[in-house]
Scaffold this motif. Sequence first.
Motif, PDB file in Angstrom:
ATOM      1  N   ARG A 501      61.140  23.065 -62.779  1.00  0.00           N
ATOM      2  CA  ARG A 501      60.930  22.147 -61.661  1.00  0.00           C
ATOM      3  C   ARG A 501      61.198  22.855 -60.334  1.00  0.00           C
ATOM      4  NH1 ARG A 501      58.851  16.954 -63.052  1.00  0.00           N
ATOM      5  NH2 ARG A 501      59.618  16.452 -65.152  1.00  0.00           N
ATOM      6  N   SER A 502      60.459  22.418 -59.309  1.00  0.00           N
ATOM      7  CA  SER A 502      60.687  22.882 -57.942  1.00  0.00           C
ATOM      8  C   SER A 502      60.501  21.681 -57.023  1.00  0.00           C
ATOM      9  CB  SER A 502      59.704  23.998 -57.579  1.00  0.00           C
ATOM     10  OG  SER A 502      59.884  24.394 -56.229  1.00  0.00           O
ATOM     11  N   MET A 503      61.509  21.368 -56.235  1.00  0.00           N
ATOM     12  CA  MET A 503      61.469  20.169 -55.392  1.00  0.00           C
ATOM     13  C   MET A 503      62.123  20.449 -54.052  1.00  0.00           C
ATOM     14  SD  MET A 503      64.427  17.844 -57.243  1.00  0.00           S
ATOM     15  CE  MET A 503      64.334  16.566 -56.017  1.00  0.00           C
ATOM     16  N   MET A 504      61.623  19.778 -53.031  1.00  0.00           N
ATOM     17  CA  MET A 504      62.203  19.834 -51.695  1.00  0.00           C
ATOM     18  C   MET A 504      62.350  18.387 -51.215  1.00  0.00           C
ATOM     19  SD  MET A 504      60.820  21.785 -48.253  1.00  0.00           S
ATOM     20  CE  MET A 504      60.759  23.379 -49.069  1.00  0.00           C
ATOM     21  N   PRO A 505      63.490  17.759 -51.502  1.00  0.00           N
ATOM     22  CA  PRO A 505      63.650  16.331 -51.185  1.00  0.00           C
ATOM     23  C   PRO A 505      63.421  16.053 -49.704  1.00  0.00           C
ATOM     24  CG  PRO A 505      65.453  17.113 -52.552  1.00  0.00           C
ATOM     25  CD  PRO A 505      64.701  18.325 -52.109  1.00  0.00           C
ATOM     26  N   MET A 506      62.738  14.932 -49.436  1.00  0.00           N
ATOM     27  CA  MET A 506      62.449  14.546 -48.062  1.00  0.00           C
ATOM     28  C   MET A 506      62.308  13.034 -47.999  1.00  0.00           C
ATOM     29  SD  MET A 506      59.250  15.728 -45.641  1.00  0.00           S
ATOM     30  CE  MET A 506      59.083  15.134 -43.964  1.00  0.00           C
ATOM     31  N   THR A 507      62.876  12.423 -46.973  1.00  0.00           N
ATOM     32  CA  THR A 507      62.745  10.977 -46.745  1.00  0.00           C
ATOM     33  C   THR A 507      62.559  10.721 -45.260  1.00  0.00           C
ATOM     34  OG1 THR A 507      65.147  10.680 -46.526  1.00  0.00           O
ATOM     35  CG2 THR A 507      64.201  10.376 -48.734  1.00  0.00           C
ATOM     36  N   TRP A 508      62.002   9.568 -44.946  1.00  0.00           N
ATOM     37  CA  TRP A 508      61.808   9.171 -43.545  1.00  0.00           C
ATOM     38  C   TRP A 508      61.825   7.646 -43.454  1.00  0.00           C
ATOM     39  CZ3 TRP A 508      58.208  11.508 -46.663  1.00  0.00           C
ATOM     40  CH2 TRP A 508      57.126  10.717 -47.049  1.00  0.00           C
ATOM     41  N   GLN A 509      62.049   7.151 -42.263  1.00  0.00           N
ATOM     42  CA  GLN A 509      62.034   5.712 -42.049  1.00  0.00           C
ATOM     43  C   GLN A 509      61.632   5.397 -40.617  1.00  0.00           C
ATOM     44  OE1 GLN A 509      65.148   3.090 -41.189  1.00  0.00           O
ATOM     45  NE2 GLN A 509      66.747   4.649 -40.905  1.00  0.00           N
ATOM     46  N   ALA A 510      61.095   4.183 -40.437  1.00  0.00           N
ATOM     47  CA  ALA A 510      60.770   3.645 -39.109  1.00  0.00           C
ATOM     48  C   ALA A 510      60.965   2.143 -39.175  1.00  0.00           C
ATOM     49  CB  ALA A 510      59.339   3.986 -38.704  1.00  0.00           C
TER      50      ALA A 510
END
Length: 610
Positions: A501-510
């Motif tokens: 596995r290879s992951m780059m966690p990312m989240t955003w909100q508005a």
Amino acid sequence: MIWGRRDERVAGLGRRWQAAETRTVKSTKRGCYRVCSVYPFVFRAAPALFSLALLVPSHAAAAENEDIAALRRMLGELKAENRKLSERLSALEGTSPARRTKPAAEHQRPAPAVTAAKPAPTVQSPPVDPPALPAPDLSDAAAKRPLNERVRDLEIGWAANENATRQILRDTLNKTGPKINNFLTLSGVVEGVASRAGSFTGPTQENLSLGTAELDFDIKLSDWLTGALVLHFDSGTGAIFPTGNQPVVPTNVPGVGVDRFTLDRTHVTVGDLMQFPIAARFGVEVLHFGTSTGVARLDTLSIGTPLTTEVFENRQTAGGLEFAWPTPPRQPPPAPVVVPRVSPLVVAPAVSQLMRWLGYTPLPERPFRPTPVTFPFDPAPFYGSVVTYKGSDSIIPGRTKIDDYNASLGFRTRGHCGVPYDQLKDSLICPWTLDFHVDYSSSVFESRFLHSSYLPFLSQIGQIPGIAASLKTSFGPFAFVGEVNAAIQDARFIDGLGIARSMMPMTWQASIAYQFDWNPWIQEIGAQGDYISLGYSGSKDMAGVSILQSGVPTRVGFVPQHRLFLTGGEWVMDGLKVAVEYSANWDYPVSAGGTGKVAHGWFGLIQLNF
């Protein structure tokens, strides 16, 4: 009525006697010949007249006895009623002898019975007058009023007096605030949540739970030495630190948690950024990364949690330095301002009307003048912090050094478009505020969610740095929040099924919020009155991975790809908030490791703040 009938009988008897005397005089003048002619008739009618004379007095006496008995009974009832009214009147008038001795025309106010506490230095409030209730009316016109009306008026005045006295005591205690003593202040929150929510893998579930229960102790020994301690209720069934019985193997029946209060946050600060640009800070708290502060009710208006907070919130035992520049110049405090009250518009008026329909009549209350408030000085526009902490041994086994750190740098400002506040009541832009900051973390997998969900793979993942940028701004009655949190390196590992596995966690909100019954002096949108909020948050590379539990592949470490909140709330009274919310969660598609399903949910909240 009885006296009237008796007077009529007496008057009739008098008229009959007068008529008889008149006829006797007239008959005497007519002469003797009439006497002689009726003499034999008199002798014949004498026995009958004698019998009638005996009968008439006995009948009249019987009727008079009945009337007297009825009159005495009515008099007795009237005396009993007057006695009760007199007792009530004496009791009511006896409670305020000072008012009975002073006529109402003097218009003098009695001295307050309770001395108000000394106000805080930043708030200048005029002395509160005692309740000005009407004094008893002792004039001749009032004395002629019915006794029951006088008693009713006095009872209403007495109830109003008691209610006003309670208000004065309550307001006097409120001026002292929640202080336990000169150094310690107590506050807290109790929150209940009712929900009906769907799931990606199971049926819709209904639940009634205690969302939050906190006790906050704020400590201020001086302007240069402050601290805080927060105790939090934990049911003991969470994944972070469960207590009680462990799950039953191999049936996977969940264990029973043990309720407890735990230390949630605490810190000690040495320094005053309003007087000096640098301060030292140490404690157990949420590190600056995005908009999360560890206090969900202050971070967002929604009942649910944005994905940015759920994934990246990092709570550690850390110490470091804070700074704010330039230091605000010393100057006199601004003039106090009377802030208009924001009234609830939906729930509170509806409940009040329903109670009135059911027969409830509230006691009259003494109107209180709003207290002028002195707003604090604006803080320094540039601010930031640098803290360090020792990370988990699961990421770096056998570590001996404190080599994890967190840094933050921000800018904040505000304005009112050069227009006085009292001329901005209809503005949709001014006054405005802006707060932007950028945060750096040396290891994003130290967050609660990522650490617990990817615990079996942390030794392979190692330290993965991350960066966050967030913006909080408001324009008139609107408030806006935007945030992006992400790792800046790939996390590579082999999951429980042997898949690389290879992951780059990312989240955003508005999110955007609107305050009803807004006025320019409101400092925070959604902290009073009625509000509505719409929020969206999303994620990337958070579809989860698979591990083997009892030989069965299980998906872990995932969050929805998209999440939507629509929230409406109202502060029905000081310290009590109710809110409802609709939420929708979209899972990742099947091709990305998700289910491709949508889960809907409804939530209701009642929150007590003290």
